[in-house]
Scaffold this motif. Structure first.
Motif, PDB file in Angstrom:
ATOM      1  N   LYS A   1       0.852  -1.177   0.000  1.00 16.62           N
ATOM      2  CA  LYS A   1       0.000   0.000   0.000  1.00 16.62           C
ATOM      3  C   LYS A   1       0.889   1.229   0.000  1.00 16.62           C
ATOM      4  CE  LYS A   1      -3.726   2.481   1.455  1.00 16.62           C
ATOM      5  NZ  LYS A   1      -4.194   3.266   0.378  1.00 16.62           N
ATOM      6  N   ALA A   2       0.538   2.212  -0.789  1.00 16.26           N
ATOM      7  CA  ALA A   2       1.263   3.479  -0.823  1.00 16.26           C
ATOM      8  C   ALA A   2       0.455   4.534  -0.060  1.00 16.26           C
ATOM      9  CB  ALA A   2       1.485   3.930  -2.259  1.00 16.26           C
ATOM     10  N   TYR A   3       1.119   5.195   0.856  1.00 13.04           N
ATOM     11  CA  TYR A   3       0.491   6.246   1.648  1.00 13.04           C
ATOM     12  C   TYR A   3       1.003   7.599   1.185  1.00 13.04           C
ATOM     13  CZ  TYR A   3      -1.082   2.527   4.710  1.00 13.04           C
ATOM     14  OH  TYR A   3      -1.688   1.401   5.208  1.00 13.04           O
ATOM     15  N   GLN A   4       0.256   8.645   1.481  1.00 10.30           N
ATOM     16  CA  GLN A   4       0.625   9.999   1.076  1.00 10.30           C
ATOM     17  C   GLN A   4       1.714  10.597   1.951  1.00 10.30           C
ATOM     18  OE1 GLN A   4      -0.187  11.746  -1.557  1.00 10.30           O
ATOM     19  NE2 GLN A   4      -1.499  10.147  -2.362  1.00 10.30           N
ATOM     20  N   SER A   5       1.833  10.091   3.177  1.00 11.28           N
ATOM     21  CA  SER A   5       2.842  10.665   4.076  1.00 11.28           C
ATOM     22  C   SER A   5       3.562   9.567   4.852  1.00 11.28           C
ATOM     23  CB  SER A   5       2.191  11.634   5.066  1.00 11.28           C
ATOM     24  OG  SER A   5       1.431  10.920   6.030  1.00 11.28           O
ATOM     25  N   ASP A   6       4.739   9.911   5.320  1.00  7.57           N
ATOM     26  CA  ASP A   6       5.513   8.991   6.140  1.00  7.57           C
ATOM     27  C   ASP A   6       4.773   8.697   7.437  1.00  7.57           C
ATOM     28  OD1 ASP A   6       8.056   7.524   6.615  1.00  7.57           O
ATOM     29  OD2 ASP A   6       8.233   8.951   8.273  1.00  7.57           O
ATOM     30  N   PHE A   7       4.091   9.684   7.973  1.00  5.12           N
ATOM     31  CA  PHE A   7       3.346   9.503   9.228  1.00  5.12           C
ATOM     32  C   PHE A   7       2.291   8.409   9.077  1.00  5.12           C
ATOM     33  CE2 PHE A   7      -0.320  10.400  11.917  1.00  5.12           C
ATOM     34  CZ  PHE A   7       0.265  10.355  13.173  1.00  5.12           C
ATOM     35  N   GLU A   8       1.517   8.454   7.978  1.00  5.77           N
ATOM     36  CA  GLU A   8       0.490   7.436   7.749  1.00  5.77           C
ATOM     37  C   GLU A   8       1.108   6.051   7.606  1.00  5.77           C
ATOM     38  OE1 GLU A   8      -3.109   9.398   5.270  1.00  5.77           O
ATOM     39  OE2 GLU A   8      -1.162   9.357   4.243  1.00  5.77           O
ATOM     40  N   ALA A   9       2.195   5.970   6.871  1.00  7.41           N
ATOM     41  CA  ALA A   9       2.871   4.687   6.668  1.00  7.41           C
ATOM     42  C   ALA A   9       3.434   4.159   7.988  1.00  7.41           C
ATOM     43  CB  ALA A   9       3.978   4.831   5.630  1.00  7.41           C
ATOM     44  N   GLN A  10       4.005   5.029   8.803  1.00  8.53           N
ATOM     45  CA  GLN A  10       4.556   4.618  10.097  1.00  8.53           C
ATOM     46  C   GLN A  10       3.444   4.119  11.030  1.00  8.53           C
ATOM     47  OE1 GLN A  10       7.614   4.174  11.043  1.00  8.53           O
ATOM     48  NE2 GLN A  10       8.777   5.267   9.493  1.00  8.53           N
ATOM     49  N   ALA A  11       2.296   4.779  10.995  1.00  6.14           N
ATOM     50  CA  ALA A  11       1.166   4.365  11.841  1.00  6.14           C
ATOM     51  C   ALA A  11       0.661   2.983  11.420  1.00  6.14           C
ATOM     52  CB  ALA A  11       0.039   5.396  11.757  1.00  6.14           C
ATOM     53  N   ALA A  12       0.553   2.746  10.122  1.00  8.47           N
ATOM     54  CA  ALA A  12       0.123   1.440   9.625  1.00  8.47           C
ATOM     55  C   ALA A  12       1.166   0.378   9.968  1.00  8.47           C
ATOM     56  CB  ALA A  12      -0.119   1.501   8.115  1.00  8.47           C
ATOM     57  N   LYS A  13       2.437   0.714   9.819  1.00 10.31           N
ATOM     58  CA  LYS A  13       3.513  -0.217  10.150  1.00 10.31           C
ATOM     59  C   LYS A  13       3.454  -0.604  11.623  1.00 10.31           C
ATOM     60  CE  LYS A  13       8.563  -0.814  10.005  1.00 10.31           C
ATOM     61  NZ  LYS A  13       8.623  -1.551  11.259  1.00 10.31           N
ATOM     62  N   ALA A  14       3.179   0.348  12.485  1.00 10.90           N
ATOM     63  CA  ALA A  14       3.088   0.073  13.923  1.00 10.90           C
ATOM     64  C   ALA A  14       1.985  -0.942  14.206  1.00 10.90           C
ATOM     65  CB  ALA A  14       2.843   1.371  14.696  1.00 10.90           C
ATOM     66  N   GLN A  15       0.863  -0.824  13.502  1.00  7.86           N
ATOM     67  CA  GLN A  15      -0.229  -1.780  13.691  1.00  7.86           C
ATOM     68  C   GLN A  15       0.180  -3.185  13.257  1.00  7.86           C
ATOM     69  OE1 GLN A  15      -3.138  -1.193  15.251  1.00  7.86           O
ATOM     70  NE2 GLN A  15      -2.331   0.848  15.636  1.00  7.86           N
ATOM     71  N   LEU A  16       0.861  -3.274  12.118  1.00  2.52           N
ATOM     72  CA  LEU A  16       1.303  -4.581  11.636  1.00  2.52           C
ATOM     73  C   LEU A  16       2.388  -5.156  12.546  1.00  2.52           C
ATOM     74  CD1 LEU A  16       1.385  -4.078   7.761  1.00  2.52           C
ATOM     75  CD2 LEU A  16      -0.445  -5.014   9.174  1.00  2.52           C
ATOM     76  N   ASP A  17       3.304  -4.314  12.995  1.00  2.00           N
ATOM     77  CA  ASP A  17       4.344  -4.764  13.920  1.00  2.00           C
ATOM     78  C   ASP A  17       3.712  -5.346  15.185  1.00  2.00           C
ATOM     79  OD1 ASP A  17       6.444  -4.010  12.259  1.00  2.00           O
ATOM     80  OD2 ASP A  17       6.805  -2.112  13.298  1.00  2.00           O
ATOM     81  N   GLU A  18       2.705  -4.661  15.697  1.00  2.00           N
ATOM     82  CA  GLU A  18       2.029  -5.100  16.918  1.00  2.00           C
ATOM     83  C   GLU A  18       1.343  -6.454  16.717  1.00  2.00           C
ATOM     84  OE1 GLU A  18      -1.589  -3.469  19.633  1.00  2.00           O
ATOM     85  OE2 GLU A  18      -0.046  -2.006  19.076  1.00  2.00           O
ATOM     86  N   ALA A  19       0.888  -6.703  15.487  1.00  2.00           N
ATOM     87  CA  ALA A  19       0.233  -7.975  15.163  1.00  2.00           C
ATOM     88  C   ALA A  19       1.247  -9.067  14.825  1.00  2.00           C
ATOM     89  CB  ALA A  19      -0.741  -7.775  14.001  1.00  2.00           C
ATOM     90  N   GLY A  20       2.529  -8.733  14.861  1.00  2.00           N
ATOM     91  CA  GLY A  20       3.564  -9.717  14.582  1.00  2.00           C
ATOM     92  C   GLY A  20       3.843  -9.925  13.103  1.00  2.00           C
ATOM     93  N   ILE A  21       3.402  -8.990  12.276  1.00  2.00           N
ATOM     94  CA  ILE A  21       3.629  -9.081  10.833  1.00  2.00           C
ATOM     95  C   ILE A  21       4.865  -8.263  10.482  1.00  2.00           C
ATOM     96  CG2 ILE A  21       2.686  -8.558   8.556  1.00  2.00           C
ATOM     97  CD1 ILE A  21      -0.116  -8.942   9.817  1.00  2.00           C
ATOM     98  N   LYS A  22       5.854  -8.919   9.902  1.00  2.00           N
ATOM     99  CA  LYS A  22       7.082  -8.222   9.519  1.00  2.00           C
ATOM    100  C   LYS A  22       6.801  -7.363   8.290  1.00  2.00           C
ATOM    101  CE  LYS A  22      10.271 -11.633  11.299  1.00  2.00           C
ATOM    102  NZ  LYS A  22      11.385 -12.524  11.015  1.00  2.00           N
ATOM    103  N   CYS A  23       7.250  -6.121   8.346  1.00  2.00           N
ATOM    104  CA  CYS A  23       7.035  -5.196   7.236  1.00  2.00           C
ATOM    105  C   CYS A  23       8.107  -4.116   7.273  1.00  2.00           C
ATOM    106  CB  CYS A  23       5.643  -4.579   7.311  1.00  2.00           C
ATOM    107  SG  CYS A  23       5.287  -3.702   8.843  1.00  2.00           S
TER     108      CYS A  23
END
Length: 65
Positions: A1-23
């Motif tokens: 997924k492509a996000y418009q800002s680094d902030f949005e991408a970092q927030a999504a990454k944090a959710q996946l990290d918390e779920a144990g998904i490497k990204c």
């Protein structure tokens, strides 16, 4: 997924990290020297193809997809 800002991408990454998904985040903004490049090409959140469906499902629930 492509996000418009680094902030949005970092927030999504944090959710996946918390779920144990490497990204990881892929962004070409010339090492921070040209953040406007993110607006035209986006900031990409990358996951393993084996985790793709689970990642999409999770991000949709969080309104981040």
């Amino acid at each position: 997924k492509a996000y418009q800002s680094d902030f949005e991408a970092q927030a999504a990454k944090a959710q996946l990290d918390e779920a144990g998904i490497k990204c990881f985040i892929s962004s070409d903004n010339e090492g921070g020297m040209m953040p406007s490049l993110s607006l035209s090409i986006g900031v990409k959140l990358m996951v393993n193809k084996d985790d793709l469906e689970k990642s999409i499902e999770l991000l949709k629930v969080m309104n981040m997809y």
